[in-house]
Design a protein around this motif. Structure first.
Motif, PDB file in Angstrom:
ATOM      1  N   GLN A 130       0.820  -1.211   0.000  1.00 60.27           N
ATOM      2  CA  GLN A 130       0.000   0.000   0.000  1.00 60.27           C
ATOM      3  C   GLN A 130       0.855   1.263   0.000  1.00 60.27           C
ATOM      4  O   GLN A 130       0.395   2.329   0.406  1.00 60.27           O
ATOM      5  CB  GLN A 130      -0.959  -0.015   1.183  1.00 60.27           C
ATOM      6  CG  GLN A 130      -1.993  -1.107   1.082  1.00 60.27           C
ATOM      7  CD  GLN A 130      -3.050  -1.030   2.157  1.00 60.27           C
ATOM      8  OE1 GLN A 130      -3.280   0.011   2.768  1.00 60.27           O
ATOM      9  NE2 GLN A 130      -3.711  -2.145   2.410  1.00 60.27           N
ATOM     10  N   GLU A 131       2.092   1.159  -0.478  1.00 58.57           N
ATOM     11  CA  GLU A 131       2.988   2.316  -0.492  1.00 58.57           C
ATOM     12  C   GLU A 131       2.436   3.447  -1.358  1.00 58.57           C
ATOM     13  O   GLU A 131       2.448   4.612  -0.948  1.00 58.57           O
ATOM     14  CB  GLU A 131       4.381   1.927  -1.016  1.00 58.57           C
ATOM     15  CG  GLU A 131       5.052   0.814  -0.251  1.00 58.57           C
ATOM     16  CD  GLU A 131       4.733  -0.586  -0.786  1.00 58.57           C
ATOM     17  OE1 GLU A 131       5.391  -1.537  -0.333  1.00 58.57           O
ATOM     18  OE2 GLU A 131       3.838  -0.734  -1.632  1.00 58.57           O
ATOM     19  N   ALA A 132       1.946   3.110  -2.550  1.00 60.47           N
ATOM     20  CA  ALA A 132       1.424   4.143  -3.458  1.00 60.47           C
ATOM     21  C   ALA A 132       0.160   4.778  -2.885  1.00 60.47           C
ATOM     22  O   ALA A 132      -0.033   5.996  -2.988  1.00 60.47           O
ATOM     23  CB  ALA A 132       1.152   3.545  -4.841  1.00 60.47           C
ATOM     24  N   LEU A 133      -0.694   3.982  -2.283  1.00 57.99           N
ATOM     25  CA  LEU A 133      -1.900   4.505  -1.647  1.00 57.99           C
ATOM     26  C   LEU A 133      -1.531   5.463  -0.516  1.00 57.99           C
ATOM     27  O   LEU A 133      -2.101   6.562  -0.407  1.00 57.99           O
ATOM     28  CB  LEU A 133      -2.750   3.348  -1.098  1.00 57.99           C
ATOM     29  CG  LEU A 133      -3.975   3.750  -0.282  1.00 57.99           C
ATOM     30  CD1 LEU A 133      -5.009   4.419  -1.175  1.00 57.99           C
ATOM     31  CD2 LEU A 133      -4.565   2.526   0.419  1.00 57.99           C
ATOM     32  N   ALA A 134      -0.583   5.076   0.315  1.00 58.06           N
ATOM     33  CA  ALA A 134      -0.141   5.930   1.411  1.00 58.06           C
ATOM     34  C   ALA A 134       0.439   7.239   0.872  1.00 58.06           C
ATOM     35  O   ALA A 134       0.133   8.321   1.384  1.00 58.06           O
ATOM     36  CB  ALA A 134       0.893   5.201   2.273  1.00 58.06           C
ATOM     37  N   ALA A 135       1.268   7.136  -0.178  1.00 58.04           N
ATOM     38  CA  ALA A 135       1.874   8.337  -0.762  1.00 58.04           C
ATOM     39  C   ALA A 135       0.798   9.283  -1.291  1.00 58.04           C
ATOM     40  O   ALA A 135       0.838  10.496  -1.031  1.00 58.04           O
ATOM     41  CB  ALA A 135       2.850   7.953  -1.875  1.00 58.04           C
ATOM     42  N   ARG A 136      -0.182   8.757  -2.035  1.00 62.53           N
ATOM     43  CA  ARG A 136      -1.268   9.604  -2.567  1.00 62.53           C
ATOM     44  C   ARG A 136      -2.049  10.274  -1.450  1.00 62.53           C
ATOM     45  O   ARG A 136      -2.352  11.471  -1.508  1.00 62.53           O
ATOM     46  CB  ARG A 136      -2.219   8.768  -3.423  1.00 62.53           C
ATOM     47  CG  ARG A 136      -1.762   8.530  -4.830  1.00 62.53           C
ATOM     48  CD  ARG A 136      -2.878   7.977  -5.712  1.00 62.53           C
ATOM     49  NE  ARG A 136      -3.584   6.840  -5.132  1.00 62.53           N
ATOM     50  CZ  ARG A 136      -3.205   5.565  -5.267  1.00 62.53           C
ATOM     51  NH1 ARG A 136      -2.130   5.259  -5.956  1.00 62.53           N
ATOM     52  NH2 ARG A 136      -3.905   4.595  -4.718  1.00 62.53           N
ATOM     53  N   ASN A 137      -2.387   9.506  -0.420  1.00 60.43           N
ATOM     54  CA  ASN A 137      -3.184  10.058   0.673  1.00 60.43           C
ATOM     55  C   ASN A 137      -2.407  11.107   1.472  1.00 60.43           C
ATOM     56  O   ASN A 137      -2.986  12.108   1.894  1.00 60.43           O
ATOM     57  CB  ASN A 137      -3.691   8.944   1.583  1.00 60.43           C
ATOM     58  CG  ASN A 137      -4.794   8.148   0.924  1.00 60.43           C
ATOM     59  OD1 ASN A 137      -5.593   8.681   0.159  1.00 60.43           O
ATOM     60  ND2 ASN A 137      -4.832   6.858   1.194  1.00 60.43           N
ATOM     61  N   LEU A 138      -1.132  10.891   1.666  1.00 59.29           N
ATOM     62  CA  LEU A 138      -0.328  11.895   2.374  1.00 59.29           C
ATOM     63  C   LEU A 138      -0.188  13.168   1.542  1.00 59.29           C
ATOM     64  O   LEU A 138      -0.261  14.281   2.085  1.00 59.29           O
ATOM     65  CB  LEU A 138       1.048  11.319   2.730  1.00 59.29           C
ATOM     66  CG  LEU A 138       1.040  10.274   3.848  1.00 59.29           C
ATOM     67  CD1 LEU A 138       2.366   9.521   3.880  1.00 59.29           C
ATOM     68  CD2 LEU A 138       0.749  10.932   5.195  1.00 59.29           C
ATOM     69  N   GLU A 139       0.003  13.011   0.230  1.00 58.79           N
ATOM     70  CA  GLU A 139       0.097  14.191  -0.644  1.00 58.79           C
ATOM     71  C   GLU A 139      -1.204  14.979  -0.644  1.00 58.79           C
ATOM     72  O   GLU A 139      -1.186  16.212  -0.648  1.00 58.79           O
ATOM     73  CB  GLU A 139       0.476  13.768  -2.067  1.00 58.79           C
ATOM     74  CG  GLU A 139       1.928  13.373  -2.184  1.00 58.79           C
ATOM     75  CD  GLU A 139       2.292  12.776  -3.535  1.00 58.79           C
ATOM     76  OE1 GLU A 139       1.369  12.330  -4.278  1.00 58.79           O
ATOM     77  OE2 GLU A 139       3.488  12.765  -3.855  1.00 58.79           O
ATOM     78  N   ARG A 140      -2.337  14.285  -0.617  1.00 52.69           N
ATOM     79  CA  ARG A 140      -3.646  14.973  -0.558  1.00 52.69           C
ATOM     80  C   ARG A 140      -3.776  15.808   0.710  1.00 52.69           C
ATOM     81  O   ARG A 140      -4.516  16.785   0.734  1.00 52.69           O
ATOM     82  CB  ARG A 140      -4.782  13.951  -0.613  1.00 52.69           C
ATOM     83  CG  ARG A 140      -5.027  13.406  -1.973  1.00 52.69           C
ATOM     84  CD  ARG A 140      -6.261  12.521  -1.988  1.00 52.69           C
ATOM     85  NE  ARG A 140      -6.292  11.768  -3.216  1.00 52.69           N
ATOM     86  CZ  ARG A 140      -6.521  10.474  -3.307  1.00 52.69           C
ATOM     87  NH1 ARG A 140      -6.780   9.763  -2.235  1.00 52.69           N
ATOM     88  NH2 ARG A 140      -6.514   9.874  -4.480  1.00 52.69           N
ATOM     89  N   GLN A 141      -3.089  15.392   1.760  1.00 52.64           N
ATOM     90  CA  GLN A 141      -3.130  16.129   3.026  1.00 52.64           C
ATOM     91  C   GLN A 141      -2.093  17.252   3.065  1.00 52.64           C
ATOM     92  O   GLN A 141      -1.967  17.940   4.066  1.00 52.64           O
ATOM     93  CB  GLN A 141      -2.890  15.169   4.193  1.00 52.64           C
ATOM     94  CG  GLN A 141      -3.980  14.133   4.355  1.00 52.64           C
ATOM     95  CD  GLN A 141      -3.634  13.134   5.443  1.00 52.64           C
ATOM     96  OE1 GLN A 141      -3.472  13.520   6.603  1.00 52.64           O
ATOM     97  NE2 GLN A 141      -3.519  11.874   5.077  1.00 52.64           N
ATOM     98  N   GLY A 142      -1.315  17.391   1.984  1.00 53.13           N
ATOM     99  CA  GLY A 142      -0.350  18.488   1.909  1.00 53.13           C
ATOM    100  C   GLY A 142       1.066  18.131   2.309  1.00 53.13           C
ATOM    101  O   GLY A 142       1.930  19.005   2.366  1.00 53.13           O
ATOM    102  N   TYR A 143       1.333  16.860   2.542  1.00 51.71           N
ATOM    103  CA  TYR A 143       2.688  16.440   2.893  1.00 51.71           C
ATOM    104  C   TYR A 143       3.505  16.197   1.629  1.00 51.71           C
ATOM    105  O   TYR A 143       2.974  15.770   0.604  1.00 51.71           O
ATOM    106  CB  TYR A 143       2.671  15.145   3.717  1.00 51.71           C
ATOM    107  CG  TYR A 143       2.037  15.297   5.082  1.00 51.71           C
ATOM    108  CD1 TYR A 143       2.719  15.922   6.126  1.00 51.71           C
ATOM    109  CD2 TYR A 143       0.754  14.805   5.314  1.00 51.71           C
ATOM    110  CE1 TYR A 143       2.133  16.053   7.377  1.00 51.71           C
ATOM    111  CE2 TYR A 143       0.170  14.940   6.563  1.00 51.71           C
ATOM    112  CZ  TYR A 143       0.856  15.558   7.593  1.00 51.71           C
ATOM    113  OH  TYR A 143       0.277  15.695   8.822  1.00 51.71           O
ATOM    114  N   GLU A 144       4.809  16.422   1.715  1.00 53.23           N
ATOM    115  CA  GLU A 144       5.715  16.096   0.619  1.00 53.23           C
ATOM    116  C   GLU A 144       6.283  14.704   0.894  1.00 53.23           C
ATOM    117  O   GLU A 144       6.850  14.464   1.955  1.00 53.23           O
ATOM    118  CB  GLU A 144       6.861  17.113   0.536  1.00 53.23           C
ATOM    119  CG  GLU A 144       7.842  16.810  -0.570  1.00 53.23           C
ATOM    120  CD  GLU A 144       9.044  17.728  -0.580  1.00 53.23           C
ATOM    121  OE1 GLU A 144       9.953  17.478  -1.402  1.00 53.23           O
ATOM    122  OE2 GLU A 144       9.115  18.670   0.234  1.00 53.23           O
ATOM    123  N   VAL A 145       6.101  13.797  -0.059  1.00 56.20           N
ATOM    124  CA  VAL A 145       6.590  12.422   0.104  1.00 56.20           C
ATOM    125  C   VAL A 145       7.406  12.025  -1.111  1.00 56.20           C
ATOM    126  O   VAL A 145       7.303  12.640  -2.180  1.00 56.20           O
ATOM    127  CB  VAL A 145       5.442  11.410   0.314  1.00 56.20           C
ATOM    128  CG1 VAL A 145       4.669  11.716   1.577  1.00 56.20           C
ATOM    129  CG2 VAL A 145       4.527  11.354  -0.878  1.00 56.20           C
TER     130      VAL A 145
END
Length: 166
Positions: free
Chosen positions: A13-28
């Motif tokens: 679920q790495e890609a899912l986590a990355a997308r969701n964190l980016e949606r919250q404004g985090y840089e990943v």
């Protein structure tokens, strides 16, 4: 001051986590690697995370809100040593990004040939001949040196058509 930290994700679920964190404004940053798939039914290439179950996040210890990270879909937890978040040096991430291809994907050194190594051609019209590995080139090809009529001649073949000499 922003620093890179490590996140441990749920399985695949790495890609899912990355997308969701980016949606919250985090840089990943999720480094991807093109790999050869093994097995007769699934032969071919795939793009997968370079570090399965891990991704990098750029945070400021003082000003960023860290609490939403652990409840983000795909995230298992922030990697910590004791109670200190695992910091990743900027130089490591800079080097990792610099090694990625034009599309941001890392190419695996799946064959591991070394310049000067004697290899055998396993497919194509030159199958069975031994040659000297010279270099990898673009488009899944390698350059070999083959002795023909007493001269070393450069020959470009598909990477899959070459194997280590046993």
């Amino acid at each position: 001051m922003r620093e890179w930290f490590l996140i441990y994700c749920k399985s695949r679920q790495e890609a899912l986590a990355a997308r969701n964190l980016e949606r919250q404004g985090y840089e990943v940053y999720l480094p991807l690697l093109r790999q050869r798939r093994r097995g007769h039914l699934n032969a071919g290439w795939r793009v997968a995370p370079m570090f399965p179950r891990y991704l990098f996040i750029h945070l400021d210890r003082e000003s960023d809100n860290w609490k939403p990270i652990r409840s983000t879909f795909g995230v298992s937890r922030l990697v910590v040593f004791g109670d200190v978040p695992a910091r990743v040096p900027d130089t490591f991430l800079d080097a990792l990004r610099a090694q990625a291809g034009e599309n941001g994907i890392h190419e695996s050194d799946r064959y591991g040939f070394v310049a000067g190594e004697t290899v055998v051609i396993v497919a194509g019209p030159m199958a069975g001949y031994e040659a000297v590995f010279k270099a990898k080139t673009a488009k899944e090809r390698v350059v070999l040196l083959l002795e023909i009529a007493g001269r070393m001649v450069a020959l470009s073949v598909r990477s899959d058509d070459v194997a280590h000499l046993e």
